[in-house]
Structure formats: C-alpha cells, structure tokens
Enzyme design. Structure first.
Site, PDB file in Angstrom:
ATOM      1  N   ARG B  41       0.815  -1.221   0.000  1.00 59.45           N
ATOM      2  CA  ARG B  41       0.000   0.000   0.000  1.00 59.45           C
ATOM      3  C   ARG B  41       0.850   1.273   0.000  1.00 59.45           C
ATOM      4  O   ARG B  41       0.498   2.279  -0.605  1.00 59.45           O
ATOM      5  CB  ARG B  41      -0.896  -0.044   1.251  1.00 59.45           C
ATOM      6  CG  ARG B  41      -1.867   1.047   1.462  1.00 59.45           C
ATOM      7  CD  ARG B  41      -2.845   0.673   2.602  1.00 59.45           C
ATOM      8  NE  ARG B  41      -2.178   0.079   3.770  1.00 59.45           N
ATOM      9  CZ  ARG B  41      -1.686   0.753   4.810  1.00 59.45           C
ATOM     10  NH1 ARG B  41      -1.795   2.058   4.853  1.00 59.45           N
ATOM     11  NH2 ARG B  41      -1.096   0.136   5.821  1.00 59.45           N
ATOM     12  N   ARG B 101       9.646  -9.834  22.410  1.00 60.11           N
ATOM     13  CA  ARG B 101      10.280  -9.284  23.617  1.00 60.11           C
ATOM     14  C   ARG B 101      10.341 -10.276  24.770  1.00 60.11           C
ATOM     15  O   ARG B 101      11.271 -10.240  25.568  1.00 60.11           O
ATOM     16  CB  ARG B 101       9.531  -8.027  24.073  1.00 60.11           C
ATOM     17  CG  ARG B 101       9.722  -6.841  23.159  1.00 60.11           C
ATOM     18  CD  ARG B 101       8.996  -5.610  23.718  1.00 60.11           C
ATOM     19  NE  ARG B 101       8.757  -4.630  22.670  1.00 60.11           N
ATOM     20  CZ  ARG B 101       7.660  -3.863  22.594  1.00 60.11           C
ATOM     21  NH1 ARG B 101       6.710  -3.974  23.521  1.00 60.11           N
ATOM     22  NH2 ARG B 101       7.522  -2.996  21.620  1.00 60.11           N
ATOM     23  N   CYS B 131       7.541   1.644  24.215  1.00 55.12           N
ATOM     24  CA  CYS B 131       7.830   3.057  24.443  1.00 55.12           C
ATOM     25  C   CYS B 131       7.679   3.473  25.903  1.00 55.12           C
ATOM     26  O   CYS B 131       8.394   4.354  26.375  1.00 55.12           O
ATOM     27  CB  CYS B 131       6.957   3.925  23.537  1.00 55.12           C
ATOM     28  SG  CYS B 131       5.202   3.536  23.599  1.00 55.12           S
ATOM     29  N   ARG B 249      -3.774   7.526  28.738  1.00 52.02           N
ATOM     30  CA  ARG B 249      -3.480   8.310  27.538  1.00 52.02           C
ATOM     31  C   ARG B 249      -3.969   9.736  27.738  1.00 52.02           C
ATOM     32  O   ARG B 249      -5.081   9.949  28.222  1.00 52.02           O
ATOM     33  CB  ARG B 249      -4.118   7.655  26.314  1.00 52.02           C
ATOM     34  CG  ARG B 249      -3.367   6.368  26.002  1.00 52.02           C
ATOM     35  CD  ARG B 249      -3.921   5.597  24.853  1.00 52.02           C
ATOM     36  NE  ARG B 249      -2.986   4.515  24.518  1.00 52.02           N
ATOM     37  CZ  ARG B 249      -3.142   3.697  23.491  1.00 52.02           C
ATOM     38  NH1 ARG B 249      -4.170   3.822  22.687  1.00 52.02           N
ATOM     39  NH2 ARG B 249      -2.255   2.755  23.260  1.00 52.02           N
ATOM     40  N   HIS B 256       6.109  10.684  26.026  1.00 51.05           N
ATOM     41  CA  HIS B 256       5.471  10.104  27.210  1.00 51.05           C
ATOM     42  C   HIS B 256       6.047  10.754  28.460  1.00 51.05           C
ATOM     43  O   HIS B 256       7.208  11.180  28.478  1.00 51.05           O
ATOM     44  CB  HIS B 256       5.754   8.603  27.286  1.00 51.05           C
ATOM     45  CG  HIS B 256       5.072   7.789  26.234  1.00 51.05           C
ATOM     46  ND1 HIS B 256       4.179   8.316  25.329  1.00 51.05           N
ATOM     47  CD2 HIS B 256       5.132   6.464  25.950  1.00 51.05           C
ATOM     48  CE1 HIS B 256       3.734   7.348  24.533  1.00 51.05           C
ATOM     49  NE2 HIS B 256       4.302   6.217  24.879  1.00 51.05           N
TER      50      HIS B 256
END
Lengths: 352, 352
Positions: B41, B101, B131, B249, B256
């Site tokens: 795409r 991870r 993150c 959030r 952050h």
C-alpha cells in the site's frame, strides 16, 4: 429554636461558588436565609440560588451577624482572616481552603469517612480537604475499613479548574492557539505558540502535562503533594501512614483523575474490592475495561460521586491493589464536600 | 569484509519510520545501502534519507537478500511473520514490536543499560522494548546500578502518537472540535461532541485522560501495563522485581511522561541521585521546580534523551525516591533505541 438556620456563602462568585449555588438549589431546602458574600470587587452581582435572584454583598463583619453556618470558599489568606471572625460571631465555619486543615483543633471532615469528627470543633471551624485528597479518599477509606490501608502511592492528574476560572480560561485560550496547527512535534513549539503568559500555570498546559502543582516546600515536594499525605493521614486517623503523591496538571477542564497503588494490612481480592466499592456511599464502581468501561474525567465531570475503575490486584503482592479514580474537583472536590459538612452540622442548630 | 553493511528499514512510511529516516540522516554515516521497505500500500513513495530521495519498495523476501541489518518498525503481526524470514536470510533483525520481547532466545536491549545482551541472539533477532518501558528504564537503570532497585510503582501518561499517525490525527481532529467551545463542564459533553469515531482510542482523548492502553489481559491489567513489568524485569535481569504500572493516555501529541516511585535496596539521597542522573549517558537532569525547571512532554518532544526532574526522597522511607521522566516515544521510545541497537551490532558485521 425551630427556625431554619441562616447560611452564608463566602466566595459565591468563584468557580466553586457557582457549583455551590447549583447544589443549594438541588439539595433539600433546609436553610433559611442564604447570604451570598464575596470580595468588594464582585459585590453587586446577582446570582440565582433556589430560583431567586440574590444580590452578592461585600464581605463585612456586620453581614456575618446572625449567620449559623458559613461556607468559606475563598483563597487561603482570606480564609485565614475571616474564619476566626465568623466563628467569633457564633457561626460554624466550613472552610475549603488549606488554612486550617493541619490545625489539631480543626477537624478535617469527609462525611462518608469520618462524619463523627464534625462534632468536635474547638475553634468553631471545620476544614474540608483539598480536591486531590477528596478525589481518592472516599474510595481509599471504603477499602481501608475492610483491609486496613498500609501504604499509598498516588499520581493525581489535576484538571485546569484546580486554578479556578483563571485556570479554565488559560486552558481554553491555549487550546485555541494550538488547535488546527501541527504543533507538538518539535521541542518547545507549544511553549512558543502559547507565549509567556500561561495564566496560573507554570508553563503551557495545552498538549502537555505539567508535573507541578502548588508552591515549593522542603526537599522538592510541592505543597499539593504534601497535603495529600497530611490530609489523608488526618482523615483516616493514621498519623504514620506512608503516602507518596505526585501531582501533575493535564489539559482537562474539570474532574481530577488519580492512579492509586494501595497496599493493605490484609490480603485483598478484586472480587471483594468490587463488592465494597459497589456498595459504598459516594462511590460508583465502573470497571469493565474489555467493554470500554472505565471512568474518565470528561465523562464524570458534573457528577457527585467518586468513580472507580481499573481495579487490579498486584501481580507481586496479594495485599496490594491498583485502581483509577475520577471525581469532579469542583463538586466532591470542593463545593459538595463542604455542603455535606454543613448539612451534617445543621441538625445541631436547626433543632437546638 | 570491509564494505559498509546494508541496512533495511521495514515500515519506513510510518510515524516511527519518519523519525528513523531523520536519525539516519543525522547520525554518523556507517551504512552502505539503505533499503526502504513498507507494505505494498505504501510502496512507490519517495522519502529522503541521507539527503537522497529513495523509493519505498514493497516488502518482499527477495529484497531482504544481502541485507546485514533489518530495522523492523512494523506492527506485531507483520514482525512475527517477517523477522524469522529476514533472520533466515542472514540479517540481524532489530524488532521494535512486542512480538519477540518475551522470547528467552531474543535479547531485549537498551544500549545504555544492557549493551552486552546484544551479543547473544540465538534467533538472529534483537528486540527493542516498548515506548513506556523506554521512557523510564534509562533513568531507573542508572539509579539501580548504584542503589539496587527493589520495587517500582509507575503511572505512564502516554502521548497520542503511541497509536501512530492515526492517534495524532484523531487527537488533532478532536481538538478542533472542542477548541473555542465551552465543552468539558457537563458529563459526557466532550464524548458527544467528538462522536463515536474516536480513532484508535477507546473514547475521546481531547480534554480527557483515558485510563486504558493496549488489549485486555488477565485480571484487569492491560497488555501495556504488564509489558512494562515484564520488559523492565528482563532488561534489568531482575526476574522477581515487583512492578505495578498504570498506563493512561493524555492529549499530548508526542512524548510520554511517567511518574515513578522507586524503592531501592539501599538508602538513597536526592543529592546522590542527582549526581548519578546528571552523569548518566542518555539522561538529562532538569530539576529546579522552584524556578519552573522540570521536564514536560511538549518541551522535550523531538529530543533524544530521557529527561528527569521532580526528584524527591520519600518522607516515609529512606530507600524510596519519587521522580518524573519524559522521553519522546517515537525517538528513544522507538526509532532511536532501535538504531542504537543496530549501531551496536554493526561493528561485528562491517569489520568482519
């Protein structure tokens, strides 16, 4: 006496005052005269309370004569000066400022948690806790009654109205400057767009998180952070309770949210915590995250209860819970708690 | 070989990819060919890297031939499929997704903390942490080296770009709907104004705090919260470390911020913590709150380091510190850490 007691609202024209007048119009009509008082600057305005336009008068000693209960919704310096004057006139003073909260002769009251404390008030003053303490204390107190709280670590995300109408105005002005832009990607670009005038905040609050609230105290703590510790200890009557608080300010208009890590003396389960929270006065449990069910400030603003969600037990400690609470800092965090205190005091007066 | 190694960037057209191309253009020019790959795409677009317009090609097995290092900046499902393919072709794969991870045969590397771990990679894959972990781990790791970390309680305030460009777009669209209005005073008014399409978020993020990030896992924890625990334990090689994380959030574009409560094995002082943080690679200490000195997301976005401020010692425990960290979730939180890993691997290849 059988007359209804006279109430004075000092600070009627502020952000908390506006909510107080709403609440007085909605709650059972237990008061006789309601006097609206404010600084000379705000005097003369007319505000609606119980459906009647009422003129705001300039705070003056004469106007406190004959008042049974004073709701003091004023800054700390104003409260420090006027609370003793009103008490000397014979009124019971309910003070929402920090001026008397640490005074051992002034009870610090949250009616859901320590209603008995309101009865012993050597100075004639009852203090209402700060908005961040009030955001978490009803839920923490309910769990404490069953499990015995042993330690708290909390992060309070405070809304802009913690700084009153000036805070809300600053947030709205900043939002207008950053909305529709590409700001927020480069170091300091929001700060430059907002400029040096950040109102009551120590930096831009739009598109940002400001890790500071209150005034500097010893050793890097802010006054707001230490107050959460001191007030929680006093309300729960646990003078040695370890409490570590961080206060940050977020771009939310009204309603604080707090992430709470609570360690207890006894083992806890999420099931039992849910039962307690679901049946505690002043608490609404809203905890179904897989279906999008959790409280947020924008959803609970304008409501009375403390909302609790995201309850989980520590993966590492069967005595520790995490949870997330939201409460309107102008309602339960200020006006509502003060009015609940006044309503708890009233029977002593009205039926005396 | 003495040739410069060939690098492939998979996911070059995403939000993290854009930052990676910036970093590749700024860092020392240690790579030979740089191939930009993406989904079919996005193929055909031309992006600048090291000053040259480079065509993005559709990810394909043939295009991984001869590649020495693959920077995999793709969603978890894409990474799970392509990392083993690239490794089988002989490349070292640096994966920023969560796919590997937790795999004991895949090292999880933060070059400031555990650079040695990059050398042992039985599957040819090195994982870069999430993150939120990366926002706090450099500071926590520096303090751990001296004091020995014994427990962490953290609240991570995540920026909208945690959900990629779609998150930033959703935040900007929502901000345009609420700026210039009086919204945020009544229950749910922001939710109604924003409507049901809240993009990648489970509710409105403008004028709000959303206490949810990731997918539901057991017992009410979100995947993001458990990952902070698991990743921190693996990076610090402390499999039993108690970690309680809350992820929310906030309406911030990028960067952050995390409030950290860290209990250590040995007594701590703010002075010594300051010394350690001020001299640790990848950390900037900015801690003078009385003068307005503390890191905020909007100030540190677009910068490489982890910024630390608000360092205070617990009032109740001489072994505990609170502090506040900010880091750019697209840079140290994703692209930069992955590139640092690739640069740590490169000498093995380029001079082999």
């Amino acid at each position: 006496m059988n007359r209804k007691p006279t109430l004075a609202v000092v600070g009627a024209t502020g952000a908390v005052g506006a909510v107080m007048l709403q609440l007085l119009s909605q709650h059972a009509d237990v008061w006789g005269e309601i006097r609206l008082l404010a600084s000379p600057r705000s005097a003369g305005r007319k505000l609606a309370v119980r459906g009647e336009e009422t003129e705001v008068l300039a705070l003056d000693e004469d106007l406190l004569e004959g008042v049974d209960v004073v709701l003091l919704l004023a800054p700390e310096d104003v409260a420090a000066r006027w609370a003793p004057i009103a008490a000397a006139e014979g009124a019971v003073v309910v003070d929402t400022s920090a001026a008397f909260r640490a005074d051992p002769d002034v009870p610090l009251v949250v009616p859901e948690i320590n209603p008995h404390a309101v009865r012993v008030r050597p100075r004639g003053i009852v203090a209402s806790p700060g908005c961040s303490t009030l955001a978490l204390i009803v839920a923490v107190g309910a769990l404490h009654a069953e499990f015995g709280v042993a330690e708290l670590v909390v992060t309070a995300q405070q809304a802009a109205s913690v700084a009153g109408q000036a805070g809300v105005t600053a947030l709205r002005e900043q939002l207008s400057l950053v909305a529709g832009t590409e700001l927020g990607h480069r170091p300091g670009d929001v700060r430059r767009a907002v400029g040096d005038d950040t109102g009551p905040f120590p930096g831009p609050v739009a598109l940002n998180v400001l890790p500071w609230s209150g005034t500097p105290t010893e050793d890097g703590w802010s006054s707001e952070e230490l107050r959460i510790r001191e007030e929680t200890r006093k309300i729960l009557d646990l003078p040695g309770l370890p409490v570590a608080a961080t206060c940050v300010r977020v771009p939310v208009v009204t309603a604080h949210s707090v992430s709470v890590h609570a360690r207890f003396e006894r083992p806890v389960t999420v099931g039992r915590a849910h039962e307690i929270l679901a049946t505690s006065p002043g608490v609404v449990l809203y905890d179904d995250p897989a279906a999008g069910g959790f409280p947020t400030p924008a959803d609970v603003v304008g409501t009375d209860p403390t909302w609790v969600g995201r309850v989980r037990r520590s993966m590492d400690d069967e005595r520790a819970l995490e949870f997330f609470v939201c409460a309107d800092n102008l309602r339960k965090g200020a006006a509502l708690n003060a009015l609940q205190i006044a309503e708890a005091v009233r029977p002593e007066i009205g039926t005396g």
